[in-house]
Write a protein that holds these residues in place. Structure first.
Motif, PDB file in Angstrom:
ATOM      1  N   MET A 279      65.098  49.092  33.963  1.00 45.93           N
ATOM      2  CA  MET A 279      63.966  48.608  33.179  1.00 45.93           C
ATOM      3  C   MET A 279      64.386  47.375  32.396  1.00 45.93           C
TER       4      MET A 279
ATOM      5  N   ARG B 286      47.686  60.796  29.130  1.00 45.90           N
ATOM      6  CA  ARG B 286      48.978  61.250  29.649  1.00 45.90           C
ATOM      7  C   ARG B 286      49.984  61.377  28.506  1.00 45.90           C
TER       8      ARG B 286
ATOM      9  N   ARG C 283      52.579  46.191  35.064  1.00 43.73           N
ATOM     10  CA  ARG C 283      52.205  46.626  36.409  1.00 43.73           C
ATOM     11  C   ARG C 283      50.723  46.961  36.529  1.00 43.73           C
TER      12      ARG C 283
ATOM     13  N   ASN D  45      53.099  54.667  37.265  1.00 47.86           N
ATOM     14  CA  ASN D  45      53.474  53.315  37.670  1.00 47.86           C
ATOM     15  C   ASN D  45      54.912  52.963  37.276  1.00 47.86           C
ATOM     16  N   LEU D  46      55.636  53.987  36.839  1.00 45.90           N
ATOM     17  CA  LEU D  46      57.089  53.813  36.689  1.00 45.90           C
ATOM     18  C   LEU D  46      57.757  54.340  37.952  1.00 45.90           C
TER      19      LEU D  46
ATOM     20  N   ILE E 206      52.703  64.216  28.158  1.00 45.34           N
ATOM     21  CA  ILE E 206      54.092  63.850  28.434  1.00 45.34           C
ATOM     22  C   ILE E 206      54.905  63.739  27.153  1.00 45.34           C
TER      23      ILE E 206
ATOM     24  N   ASP F 220      45.052  56.677  26.652  1.00 46.45           N
ATOM     25  CA  ASP F 220      45.891  57.286  27.682  1.00 46.45           C
ATOM     26  C   ASP F 220      46.168  58.746  27.326  1.00 46.45           C
TER      27      ASP F 220
ATOM     28  N   LEU G 289      51.962  62.205  34.934  1.00 47.05           N
ATOM     29  CA  LEU G 289      53.202  61.425  34.936  1.00 47.05           C
ATOM     30  C   LEU G 289      52.817  59.978  34.648  1.00 47.05           C
ATOM     31  N   TYR G 290      53.741  59.203  34.138  1.00 49.19           N
ATOM     32  CA  TYR G 290      53.490  57.752  34.086  1.00 49.19           C
ATOM     33  C   TYR G 290      53.800  57.218  35.475  1.00 49.19           C
TER      34      TYR G 290
ATOM     35  N   THR H 212      56.558  47.967  30.107  1.00 47.82           N
ATOM     36  CA  THR H 212      56.835  47.903  31.541  1.00 47.82           C
ATOM     37  C   THR H 212      55.595  48.290  32.334  1.00 47.82           C
ATOM     38  N   MET H 213      54.908  49.331  31.857  1.00 44.93           N
ATOM     39  CA  MET H 213      53.718  49.770  32.582  1.00 44.93           C
ATOM     40  C   MET H 213      52.601  48.741  32.476  1.00 44.93           C
TER      41      MET H 213
END
Lengths: 552, 262
Positions: free
Chosen positions: A1, A119, A40, B94-95, A123, A117, B91-92, A36-37
């Motif tokens: 990363m 997630r 993308r 796009n990692l 998570i 988000d 899950l993330y 990082t996400m």
């Protein structure tokens, strides 16, 4: 990363975060992952602009960086406000209004996926990390995004101000823009809080979808309107009124007027004070409300099946469906296509902005003539031919018809005992004509009749018939894929060229129309010819043998 | 066997969502080395119990202690001894698997390099070494499930909460994961595990807890449950205890509607 420079900068403030109860190293790591996400993710604006999202090529490209460039270019438009003269409060008022539109819509459309988000909930929360740290990471992430966005948007303006008005003004601009950013952040968060409190997950997703649609249409229109608007606006005498207190961009513009020394007035000072006090007060409220925001966010994770209510179709649409469809099977596909067009969020996001744009397009053609002549002169002329411009939705939307966010459901085509493709194609084409095309046409016709009078009714009918025939031409030319069967990612650049080329067929209909109007009894005869051609074409154009159906 | 200290202690746990009680007084203790199958019909309150223990859901009444400490004290430190596989399989994505697992490992307090090294070897053993540096978005359901399982065990937790841990896995992987669970239990780990596949629960659980309408209606080993019931399978016991005795009539009605002339 990768290591982000922003985070290095943030490291200097690590003490501040620690003091506020966050675990800085963990927070930093979360930010790194989130940034990082972001790189993308494909932002809405970019998806609109570059439709060639080639899977292979997209691997490590920085989408977010690219979209920033785009915002930078949009920001340059605001420089025009500085060049056009007028008092500082007018100039800066326009700039802040512009900034507000761009930033708010960008935050809601692109950043909502980050702020909302869910997630994170699944998570991050089960991990041994304090809530405070997660919340702090989220807020810093939002601030970083906003700062980058606003910074890029206003860079051109800042340069111009520095050059034209000197460093004092530039400094003021930076200060006011930071305050402005705070207000936007707090306002959008509060908006979400409100929506989350009173709405459940699905409704919220719909709301976000509509905002995204409005934004995409707004960006498209923005280009057109700014080019046109400068000629019509008169910025000469601007008198501050008490109700200007309600116009938020003017708060931020007021200090510039004060600094320029063009005289005070208590109203101006009040506005300037508001621009400082309101954002700071709002920020304090925001720090308080963060806790409950997280709580409401958990609602998004709840699945609320069973709450669904029965959706009824539009009566007119159902009636037309019964009238126009030739078999029960066709009616089934008609209803299916209508449901998909009206409720599938990805499809709406891609198609509805074009619909909105087509609504405005005919008037963009009227505008230039408005400068040389007045309304009554126009209403005597032949400008109603501009209605042919709504034909642009026919080619672009028909091109999109094969795409869907729920393309995976298309396996039903393969497993169903479908003998012919005609009911599928004809049903979905009729659904397009009735549910997407007809409303636009009827709305435009109503406005045109208001402008040009009832005399043009026959012309309008001919335009409708011509565009209906044009639909079958488009269907004939475009590759024949089953509707809603392919992912939007598969969209190809050269498809757009076909759509543009097809659009140039509409003037042919316009020319024939005009030609017919020159001959005595030409118009009624042309209308009858069109009716016959339509019956013939709509009767047979959709018989596509299975071999000709393009499979992804 | 000497009496060990309970890792999970729940007393009179109640939870209310808007107007409905989803948990109506759960009492439960779990000890090291147990594999607990936590079963019940949809909406019985299984996930809610687990989510409360993980701190995902707040606003409950009653007492929940993990490793002897009340989780309501606000210190999330106890979570570093817990591993969790959620049913939603979030899950993330796009990692890459490498980025994701390293990140999760670090959140659990591992060093970045250690987490990476450990994750790479674990991925390799489950046959995913090849895609370790690929984006999770490109993974199949079974592959994602394996990533989730690895992410829950990277930090060698004392308690594992697994919600449908076998979903999407092929028969070979199911066998491996079941074996992993029993070996972990042998080494003193507690596994708290919910599933709708009764055959699996019956085979691997050392203790089965059946919950219905927010209450525990059966608790014990499979043998103990069998003694109390005339049914021979866990499925049968489950159906009887949750009050499904007319499944044959229901099925008949269903079939007759299917067979109706349209």
């Amino acid at each position: 990363m990768r290591e982000f420079k922003v985070l290095k900068l943030l490291d200097r403030f690590s003490g501040w975060f620690e003091r506020r109860g966050a675990d800085y190293p963990v927070m930093r790591r979360m930010l790194q992952v989130k940034l990082t996400m972001d790189r993308r993710r494909v932002p809405t604006v970019l998806a609109q602009m570059s439709k060639n999202r080639d899977r292979a090529a997209e691997e490590e490209s920085n989408h977010f960086g690219k979209s920033l460039w785009l915002y930078g270019l949009m920001g340059l438009v605001m420089i025009l406000f500085l060049l056009m003269g007028g008092s500082p409060i007018v100039q800066m008022g326009f700039i802040y209004a512009f900034l507000m539109f761009f930033v708010v819509t960008a935050v809601i459309s692109d950043f909502s996926s980050v702020v909302l988000d869910v997630r994170d909930h699944h998570i991050l929360h089960p991990k041994p990390v304090t809530r405070k740290t997660i919340q702090m990471a989220k807020s810093v992430h939002a601030m970083l995004y906003l700062t980058m966005l606003t910074g890029v948007l206003s860079a051109g303006v800042l340069g111009t101000i520095l050059f034209k008005m000197g460093p004092a003004m530039a400094l003021l601009f930076i200060l006011e823009t930071v305050l402005f950013m705070l207000l936007v952040l707090v306002a959008t968060t509060l908006l979400y809080l409100l929506v989350l409190k009173y709405m459940d997950g699905e409704k919220l997703k719909d709301l976000i979808n509509y905002v995204q649609i409005i934004m995409s249409a707004g960006v498209m229109l923005g280009y057109q309107l700014t080019v046109n608007s400068f000629n019509y606006l008169d910025f000469g005498g601007f008198e501050l009124q008490w109700w200007h207190v309600l116009i938020v961009p003017l708060w931020f513009a007021a200090p510039f007027e004060l600094l320029a020394g063009a005289g005070g007035g208590s109203l101006l000072i009040l506005l300037a004070v508001l621009s400082i006090v309101v954002p700071l007060a709002a920020f304090l409220v925001y720090l308080r409300l963060q806790e409950s925001f997280e709580r409401y966010l958990a609602k998004l994770t709840e699945k609320d099946a069973g709450k669904g209510r029965k959706r009824r179709g539009i009566p007119l649409g159902q009636w037309l469906g019964r009238l126009l469809c030739r078999s029960g099977e066709e009616r089934t596909w008609y209803r299916f296509a209508a449901e998909m067009m009206r409720h599938e969020r990805d499809f709406k996001l891609k198609v509805y902005p074009a619909l909105g744009f087509s609504l405005i397009l005919p008037f963009l053609f009227l505008l230039p003539s408005l400068r040389v002549s007045n309304w009554s002169e126009i209403s005597q002329g032949s400008w109603f031919y501009a209605l042919y411009m709504i034909g642009i939705i026919v080619s672009t939307v028909l091109l999109m018809l094969k795409y869907s966010g729920a393309y995976k459901g298309a396996w039903i085509y393969k497993t169903l005992p479908l003998r012919h493709t005609e009911p599928v194609f004809r049903g979905s084409m009729l659904a397009f004509a009735v549910y997407l095309f007809l409303p636009i046409y009827l709305l435009e016709s109503a406005i045109f009749i208001l402008i040009f009078g009832v005399d043009i009714a026959l012309h309008l009918l001919i335009i409708l018939l011509g565009l209906l025939l044009y639909m079958t031409v488009c269907f004939w030319v475009l590759p024949k894929s089953l509707p809603f069967s392919q992912p939007f990612d598969a969209m190809k650049q050269n498809d757009n060229w076909v759509a543009v080329l097809l659009f140039f067929v509409t003037p042919v209909f316009g020319a024939a129309h005009f030609g017919a109007s020159l001959i005595p009894y030409g118009l009624p005869l042309y209308a009858i010819l069109l009716i016959m051609l339509n019956i013939w074409q709509w009767g047979r154009a959709f018989r596509v043998p299975w071999e000709k159906v393009v499979d992804s | 066997m000497e009496r060990q200290e309970a890792v999970i202690q729940i007393q009179d746990l109640r939870m209310k969502y808007s107007d409905r009680y989803v948990l109506q007084g759960i009492d439960l203790e779990a000890y090291p080395g147990q594999i607990i199958g936590y079963i019940g019909p949809n909406g019985a309150g299984k996930s809610t119990t687990v989510k409360i223990m993980l701190g995902l859901v707040t606003g409950y009444a009653g007492e929940v202690k993990l490793f002897g400490r009340d989780i309501a004290d606000g210190d999330p430190g106890y979570k570093s001894r817990i591993g969790y596989v959620p049913e939603t399989a979030e899950l993330y994505d796009n990692l890459t698997a490498s980025e994701y697992l390293t990140f999760i490992g670090e959140l659990y307090g591992l060093k970045s390099d250690d987490a990476d090294y450990k994750a790479r070897r674990l991925m390799d053993m489950l046959g995913l070494g090849r895609v370790y540096d690929a984006r999770i978005a490109s993974f199949s359901k079974g592959m994602r499930q394996k990533v989730l399982l690895i992410s829950s065990m990277l930090h060698d937790p004392d308690v594992l909460f697994l919600d449908e841990p076998l979903s999407g896995l092929d028969a070979n992987s199911v066998m491996i994961v079941k074996e992993i669970m029993s070996q972990l239990a042998l080494q003193g780990r507690t596994i708290f595990y919910s599933s709708h596949i009764m055959e699996v629960v019956e085979k691997i659980s050392s203790r089965i807890i059946l919950i219905d309408e927010g209450r525990i209606i059966a608790d014990g080993s499979f043998e103990e449950l069998k003694e109390r019931s005339e049914e021979g399978t866990l499925e049968g016991i489950f159906n009887r205890l949750t009050g499904l005795n007319n499944h044959r009539q229901l099925a008949e009605q269903f079939v007759s509607v299917v067979r109706e002339d349209s």
